[in-house]
Design a protein around this motif. Structure first.
Motif, PDB file in Angstrom:
ATOM      1  N   GLY A   1       0.808  -1.210   0.000  1.00 44.40           N
ATOM      2  CA  GLY A   1       0.000   0.000   0.000  1.00 44.40           C
ATOM      3  C   GLY A   1       0.841   1.260   0.000  1.00 44.40           C
ATOM      4  O   GLY A   1       0.540   2.228  -0.711  1.00 44.40           O
ATOM      5  N   GLU A   2       1.917   1.249   0.787  1.00 45.22           N
ATOM      6  CA  GLU A   2       2.773   2.435   0.853  1.00 45.22           C
ATOM      7  C   GLU A   2       3.457   2.683  -0.493  1.00 45.22           C
ATOM      8  O   GLU A   2       3.558   3.831  -0.945  1.00 45.22           O
ATOM      9  N   ALA A   3       3.926   1.626  -1.149  1.00 44.10           N
ATOM     10  CA  ALA A   3       4.566   1.779  -2.453  1.00 44.10           C
ATOM     11  C   ALA A   3       3.589   2.311  -3.493  1.00 44.10           C
ATOM     12  O   ALA A   3       3.935   3.172  -4.314  1.00 44.10           O
ATOM     13  N   VAL A   4       2.366   1.820  -3.471  1.00 44.25           N
ATOM     14  CA  VAL A   4       1.350   2.270  -4.423  1.00 44.25           C
ATOM     15  C   VAL A   4       1.007   3.739  -4.182  1.00 44.25           C
ATOM     16  O   VAL A   4       0.924   4.540  -5.132  1.00 44.25           O
ATOM     17  N   GLY A   5       0.780   4.111  -2.928  1.00 40.54           N
ATOM     18  CA  GLY A   5       0.477   5.507  -2.627  1.00 40.54           C
ATOM     19  C   GLY A   5       1.605   6.434  -3.041  1.00 40.54           C
ATOM     20  O   GLY A   5       1.373   7.518  -3.603  1.00 40.54           O
ATOM     21  N   ALA A   6       2.845   6.005  -2.794  1.00 39.22           N
ATOM     22  CA  ALA A   6       3.992   6.817  -3.185  1.00 39.22           C
ATOM     23  C   ALA A   6       4.110   6.914  -4.702  1.00 39.22           C
ATOM     24  O   ALA A   6       4.482   7.975  -5.232  1.00 39.22           O
ATOM     25  N   ALA A   7       3.804   5.831  -5.410  1.00 37.81           N
ATOM     26  CA  ALA A   7       3.869   5.842  -6.877  1.00 37.81           C
ATOM     27  C   ALA A   7       2.871   6.840  -7.462  1.00 37.81           C
ATOM     28  O   ALA A   7       3.170   7.546  -8.423  1.00 37.81           O
ATOM     29  N   VAL A   8       1.694   6.914  -6.875  1.00 40.26           N
ATOM     30  CA  VAL A   8       0.685   7.874  -7.322  1.00 40.26           C
ATOM     31  C   VAL A   8       1.162   9.302  -7.054  1.00 40.26           C
ATOM     32  O   VAL A   8       1.083  10.180  -7.928  1.00 40.26           O
ATOM     33  N   ALA A   9       1.664   9.551  -5.841  1.00 45.60           N
ATOM     34  CA  ALA A   9       2.132  10.898  -5.495  1.00 45.60           C
ATOM     35  C   ALA A   9       3.289  11.327  -6.390  1.00 45.60           C
ATOM     36  O   ALA A   9       3.322  12.455  -6.905  1.00 45.60           O
ATOM     37  N   PHE A  10       4.233  10.442  -6.600  1.00 45.86           N
ATOM     38  CA  PHE A  10       5.389  10.742  -7.449  1.00 45.86           C
ATOM     39  C   PHE A  10       4.942  11.019  -8.887  1.00 45.86           C
ATOM     40  O   PHE A  10       5.431  11.954  -9.533  1.00 45.86           O
ATOM     41  N   SER A  11       4.007  10.227  -9.378  1.00 50.21           N
ATOM     42  CA  SER A  11       3.517  10.403 -10.752  1.00 50.21           C
ATOM     43  C   SER A  11       2.872  11.770 -10.941  1.00 50.21           C
ATOM     44  O   SER A  11       3.095  12.445 -11.953  1.00 50.21           O
ATOM     45  N   LEU A  12       2.056  12.181  -9.975  1.00 53.41           N
ATOM     46  CA  LEU A  12       1.397  13.475 -10.092  1.00 53.41           C
ATOM     47  C   LEU A  12       2.402  14.619  -9.968  1.00 53.41           C
ATOM     48  O   LEU A  12       2.285  15.645 -10.666  1.00 53.41           O
ATOM     49  N   GLN A  13       3.389  14.447  -9.122  1.00 49.14           N
ATOM     50  CA  GLN A  13       4.416  15.483  -8.981  1.00 49.14           C
ATOM     51  C   GLN A  13       5.245  15.632 -10.246  1.00 49.14           C
ATOM     52  O   GLN A  13       5.593  16.747 -10.662  1.00 49.14           O
ATOM     53  N   LYS A  14       5.559  14.514 -10.896  1.00 54.32           N
ATOM     54  CA  LYS A  14       6.425  14.521 -12.071  1.00 54.32           C
ATOM     55  C   LYS A  14       5.633  14.592 -13.386  1.00 54.32           C
ATOM     56  O   LYS A  14       6.239  14.557 -14.463  1.00 54.32           O
TER      57      LYS A  14
END
Length: 573
Positions: free
Chosen positions: A524-537
């Motif tokens: 769950g933490e990896a998925v949430g971070a992947a979403v946040a990183f994607s939106l930031q980048k």
């Protein structure tokens, strides 16, 4: 977060939510009374508030995103809270490493809650790693409500800041998608029937059974694959999509010597009393007995049961196995007796599948699972053999206040297996199974799990499959400390929906080691971070894996937030 006339579906007034959840419910209800539409928008919508859902929410929230988190029951926390498994299944290094920083913080806060608020005995205060129940299955056996309180404390700042909308008693019922994208999800409050539409840039399916996948048209599999499909050493000869692991309806007992707390005899008790599991290889006699199939050898194994805590050398006392309160850890008189969580082979329900069935069938099978657990309780109170030659322990009290339900059974069955996405990359037994690795890896690598270039986390547990609805007995064997590959978290086609529970790209076999508490949290933490990183980048999770520099940057992003990507070499020495 944009709102338009939304009627909240928190389902307040349950009494089961405790202080922080009641505070959250009241906060949301007050705002909902002044609005009237049924649409909500956020950066991320997460369906399912279990371990993976909570971890995904925290990862997105701490990185500045707005979140709507739905949960079908009264409690967040999944298997750790509302499913009753508050003795987390973990690996031997968990006190030092082998999980994300936030998971280790969760464990630390649970301990701190006891040491800060409970009157402890001298021996408990002196313990290096305090274990409230001293259960033998885990280094941290505790009451479910304590974990619930701690999880709520993680989320409360974001709730009050308006970054998080928490919708309890809310189930996903539909989704709209076209092409490779999901546009919205519709959910329903289970108490009021009120429906609302949730819109977001990304959707995360953290439900216990992968319920959002079919609704959103995401390709998935279920049940057991065959050897011809996966080439796995322990795979079935014939595939069976309906063969899923048993679920269990857990409950908590207290033993009060000299008292009588026998329940009424369950209606179908005689069926369960005489039931012999029709499994292959065969089960050693009746399900309600102190013999079971040893998971690793399938040979008959004798168990013990003595709620006074006494043990016999070489025999596991089931009472001590998942004990969540040992009264000796607390000041004299605080607890009348010890508390034990009942999640045993004897209440594993495998006579009916609950994946891809209609609501009536689902409810029927869940009701039968509850009936089995009540029958097990009655058997323990009246018929189980005692060390002194007698039968039954009438002093066993069903603690109906422990799990937030009137009947004392968990709010939701403990789920071991879910629908699984068809992923960009699938984790096979050859990647993580100890014996299978020897067949495919070089001599230098045979003692280690496969190294994934796209690792986004780590975990470890042996491969543990309970008896299944396909009438197979246990499948249980050694695995190796493994990594969580990003490719297993990405659907082959759909771009903005990710799995964050047991619905990732494993197989029936490898799900057996990726399904436990700290691994689900790490997913769950990896998925949430992947979403946040994607939106930031201004990119997307699939592109992260496909671009070497983006992947490198994302892995550094994870490590900076306390996510370990590799196991230390010391574990192999």
């Amino acid at each position: 977060m944009k709102r338009k006339h939304f009627i909240s579906s928190l389902g307040v007034g349950t009494g089961a939510l405790m202080g922080l959840n009641n505070l959250a419910a009241a906060h949301k209800l007050q705002k909902s009374l002044t609005s009237g539409t049924r649409e909500m928008k956020a950066d991320v919508v997460i369906a399912g508030g279990g371990m993976g859902g909570c971890a995904a929410a925290l990862a997105t929230l701490r990185n500045g995103l707005s979140v709507v988190l739905t949960e079908e029951t009264h409690w967040i926390g999944g298997q750790l809270t509302q499913q009753g498994v508050s003795c987390p299944d973990e690996h031997p290094w968990i006190e030092s490493f082998g999980a994300t920083k936030s998971y280790l913080e969760l464990r630390a806060r649970i301990r701190a809650f006891y040491t800060g608020f409970y009157p402890l005995s001298a021996q408990a205060k002196a313990a290096r790693f305090f274990n409230p129940g001293n259960g033998s299955v885990s280094k941290l056996c505790h009451e479910p409500r304590v974990a619930l309180t701690v999880l709520n404390s993680f989320l409360l700042p974001y709730l009050h800041a308006g970054k998080l909308e928490l919708l309890l008693r809310t189930k996903v019922v539909a989704a709209d998608s076209s092409g490779d994208f999901v546009h919205y999800m519709k959910c329903r409050n289970l108490d009021t029937g009120q429906e609302q539409v949730l819109k977001a840039a990304y959707f995360i399916d953290a439900t216990e059974l992968g319920d959002l996948l079919p609704l959103a048209g995401v390709e998935y599999v279920s049940g057991a694959e065959s050897k011809s499909q996966t080439k796995e050493l322990h795979a079935a000869e014939v595939a069976d999509p309906k063969n899923n692991q048993a679920f269990t309806h857990c409950f908590v007992l207290e033993y009060r010597e000299g008292e009588d707390h026998r329940i009424d005899k369950p209606e179908n008790y005689n069926f369960w009393k005489d039931f012999i599991p029709p499994l292959k290889p065969s089960w050693p006699g009746k399900l309600l007995s102190l013999y079971y199939s040893s998971p690793s050898t399938l040979k008959p194994k004798k168990l013990g049961f003595d709620p006074t805590g006494k043990t016999t050398e070489g025999v596991l006392n089931l009472w001590n196995y998942r004990r969540i309160i040992d009264h000796r850890n607390f000041k004299e008189g605080l607890y009348k007796g010890n508390l034990s969580l009942i999640n045993w082979p004897q209440n594993d329900y495998f006579l009916g599948n609950i994946i891809d069935v209609d609501e009536r069938t689902f409810n029927k099978q869940v009701a039968k699972g509850k009936e089995l657990s009540r029958s097990l309780l009655y058997w323990l109170q009246t018929e189980v053999e005692r060390p002194d030659g007698g039968q039954g322990w009438p002093g066993l009290l069903l603690r109906t206040d422990m799990l937030g339900t009137a009947d004392g059974l968990a709010q939701y069955p403990y789920i071991r297996e879910s629908r699984r996405i068809r992923p960009v990359f699938r984790v096979l037994e050859e990647h993580v199974g100890k014996e299978n690795r020897k067949q495919v890896a070089s001599a230098a690598d045979a003692g280690k799990a496969a190294s994934f270039f796209d690792t986004v986390g780590i975990g470890y547990y042996h491969i543990d499959l309970h008896p299944g609805t396909g009438k197979n007995n246990y499948i249980d064997f050694d695995s190796l400390p493994f990594q969580i590959p990003l490719g297993a978290l990405l659907p082959q086609r759909v771009r903005n929906l990710l799995p964050a529970n047991k619905n990732i790209g494993t197989t029936h076999i490898t799900n057996g080691c990726y399904r436990l508490h700290p691994v689900e949290w790490g997913i769950g933490e990896a998925v949430g971070a992947a979403v946040a990183f994607s939106l930031q980048k201004k990119t997307e999770p699939h592109a992260i894996r496909e671009n070497e520099q983006l992947l490198k940057d994302f892995q550094a992003y994870l490590e900076a937030q306390g996510v370990a990507l590799h196991w230390p070499e010391e574990i192999y020495k």
